[in-house]
Design an enzyme around this catalytic site. Sequence first.
Site, mmCIF file in Angstrom:
data_model
loop_
_atom_site.group_PDB
_atom_site.id
_atom_site.type_symbol
_atom_site.label_atom_id
_atom_site.label_comp_id
_atom_site.label_asym_id
_atom_site.label_seq_id
_atom_site.Cartn_x
_atom_site.Cartn_y
_atom_site.Cartn_z
ATOM 1 N N SER A 66 -6.725 47.612 -26.015
ATOM 2 C CA SER A 66 -7.741 46.602 -25.695
ATOM 3 C C SER A 66 -8.368 46.915 -24.353
ATOM 4 C CB SER A 66 -7.104 45.208 -25.641
ATOM 5 O OG SER A 66 -8.010 44.235 -25.128
ATOM 6 N N TYR A 119 -0.478 39.251 -22.777
ATOM 7 C CA TYR A 119 -1.243 40.077 -23.720
ATOM 8 C C TYR A 119 -1.751 41.346 -23.037
ATOM 9 C CZ TYR A 119 -4.984 41.340 -27.017
ATOM 10 O OH TYR A 119 -5.814 42.004 -27.897
#
Length: 293
Positions: free
Chosen positions: A188, A201
């Site tokens: 990501s 995350y």
Amino acid sequence: MKKQDLQNPVDAYFTGEFPKQRQPAPGVEQQMTPRPDTGEESYRGLGRLKGRRALVTGGDSGIGRAVAVAFSREGADVAINYLASEQPDAETLRDDIEAHEGRIVLLPGDLSREATCREVVRETVRQLGGVDILVLNAGTQTALHGIEELSTEQLVRTFETNVFAMYWMAQEALPHLAEGASIITTSSIEAFSPNAHLLDYAATKSAIVGFTKALAKQLAPKGIRVNSVAPGPVWTALQISGGQFPEKIPEFGKSTLLGRAGQPVEVAPVYVFLASDEASFITGQTIGVTGGK
């Protein structure tokens, strides 16, 4: 090429404000407004993955769904993993792929459990006759205002689902991966430009980048490539099921250089490229698909 044949990326997909919405995690894509574009109507394959067998985790919706659609349209047999509560999305994907004469295997299960990870790989091999492409895409994301809100339970589950599962599945798949096979992880933009509200995350996504590079070094002598795709803000069920604060949803993706969120169908071709022989000299790399963010 005529000017009218070119597509302006600024307004190629949805550019308006997303309505405020919230679903219980992990969310059901069919209930989103607008529904993400995962390529069922637009993706046209060229046979680049003909005869290959792929396992895609988190394959019922979002980026994983778009990857499963693209792989199938390119000629691959596909197995997808997802949580049991996501069965409605998985079934609509099965209907679409089978309507296009593709082959798909549905394998529900919680990848935060090691036994499930290993069983999903074994069942893929049993039903498809092997595995050539492993897409480690499943993930969980929950926005929090501060570190004091982060429970040990959430921290452990985020790492189990996003990181540990990759180790377990790669271990189980490795004996079945031949020369020319490909492993693709989903990292990501959060690995490189972390959001203050996605502390756990973002840390897992950084770990995935390291995992990808190290595993690529291990497996290169075996002729197996390992790469990662790092999406930016992409409109998926992850966002409306806790991944973003509801009040932030209308402006989701507006901070990219293109001024909008991406759609899963825009990310999937990168996975196709990395899985194909066209990427034969690419390994250990992380490719960003971020809208310039």
